[in-house]
Scaffold this motif. Structure first.
Motif, PDB file in Angstrom:
ATOM      1  N   SER A 108       0.823  -1.211   0.000  1.00  0.00           N
ATOM      2  CA  SER A 108       0.000   0.000   0.000  1.00  0.00           C
ATOM      3  C   SER A 108       0.862   1.270   0.000  1.00  0.00           C
ATOM      4  CB  SER A 108      -0.903   0.018   1.236  1.00  0.00           C
ATOM      5  OG  SER A 108      -1.702   1.173   1.239  1.00  0.00           O
ATOM      6  N   SER A 109       0.376   2.244  -0.732  1.00  0.00           N
ATOM      7  CA  SER A 109       1.027   3.554  -0.708  1.00  0.00           C
ATOM      8  C   SER A 109       0.310   4.504   0.258  1.00  0.00           C
ATOM      9  CB  SER A 109       1.043   4.161  -2.116  1.00  0.00           C
ATOM     10  OG  SER A 109      -0.281   4.297  -2.604  1.00  0.00           O
ATOM     11  N   ASN A 110      -0.839   4.081   0.773  1.00  0.00           N
ATOM     12  CA  ASN A 110      -1.616   4.877   1.710  1.00  0.00           C
ATOM     13  C   ASN A 110      -1.071   4.663   3.120  1.00  0.00           C
ATOM     14  OD1 ASN A 110      -3.798   5.286   3.732  1.00  0.00           O
ATOM     15  ND2 ASN A 110      -4.960   5.926   1.913  1.00  0.00           N
ATOM     16  N   LEU A 111      -0.601   5.743   3.742  1.00  0.00           N
ATOM     17  CA  LEU A 111       0.013   5.634   5.065  1.00  0.00           C
ATOM     18  C   LEU A 111      -0.939   5.100   6.132  1.00  0.00           C
ATOM     19  CD1 LEU A 111       2.282   8.802   5.200  1.00  0.00           C
ATOM     20  CD2 LEU A 111       2.932   6.427   4.795  1.00  0.00           C
ATOM     21  N   ALA A 112      -2.201   5.498   6.068  1.00  0.00           N
ATOM     22  CA  ALA A 112      -3.178   5.020   7.054  1.00  0.00           C
ATOM     23  C   ALA A 112      -3.395   3.517   6.905  1.00  0.00           C
ATOM     24  CB  ALA A 112      -4.496   5.767   6.902  1.00  0.00           C
ATOM     25  N   THR A 113      -3.457   3.055   5.667  1.00  0.00           N
ATOM     26  CA  THR A 113      -3.607   1.618   5.411  1.00  0.00           C
ATOM     27  C   THR A 113      -2.387   0.864   5.901  1.00  0.00           C
ATOM     28  OG1 THR A 113      -5.053   1.992   3.525  1.00  0.00           O
ATOM     29  CG2 THR A 113      -3.916  -0.132   3.610  1.00  0.00           C
ATOM     30  N   ARG A 114      -1.222   1.402   5.612  1.00  0.00           N
ATOM     31  CA  ARG A 114       0.020   0.750   6.051  1.00  0.00           C
ATOM     32  C   ARG A 114       0.047   0.608   7.574  1.00  0.00           C
ATOM     33  NH1 ARG A 114       4.389   0.725   2.175  1.00  0.00           N
ATOM     34  NH2 ARG A 114       5.843   0.632   3.918  1.00  0.00           N
TER      35      ARG A 114
END
Length: 77
Positions: A33-39
């Motif tokens: 993932s490139s989404n920090l919240a998802t990571r």
């Protein structure tokens, strides 16, 4: 040490295998993932499942956690 029936052992192992699967899938999602919240969220899910696995292995000594150090290292990265 408590005696466990074969049915108990099978149920506990299935539960542990499910936690391993969720932890691995979560870490994979976090890494892709490139989404920090998802990571952050998926890394947390992996950590929670590993913590639960550790607790389970203490409670049920027939569970052996292999590759734990390598997995925890990959979570820290």
């Amino acid at each position: 040490m408590a005696n466990f029936t074969e049915r108990d052992v099978q149920a506990i192992r299935l539960c542990a295998e499910s936690m391993v699967r969720v932890a691995n899938e979560s870490l994979g999602i976090a890494n892709r993932s490139s989404n920090l919240a998802t990571r952050a969220s998926r890394t947390n899910v992996a950590k929670v499942n590993i913590h639960r696995l550790k607790e389970l292995s203490i409670e049920y000594p027939f569970l052996r956690l292999t590759s734990l150090a390598a997995f925890e290292e990959s979570v820290r990265k």
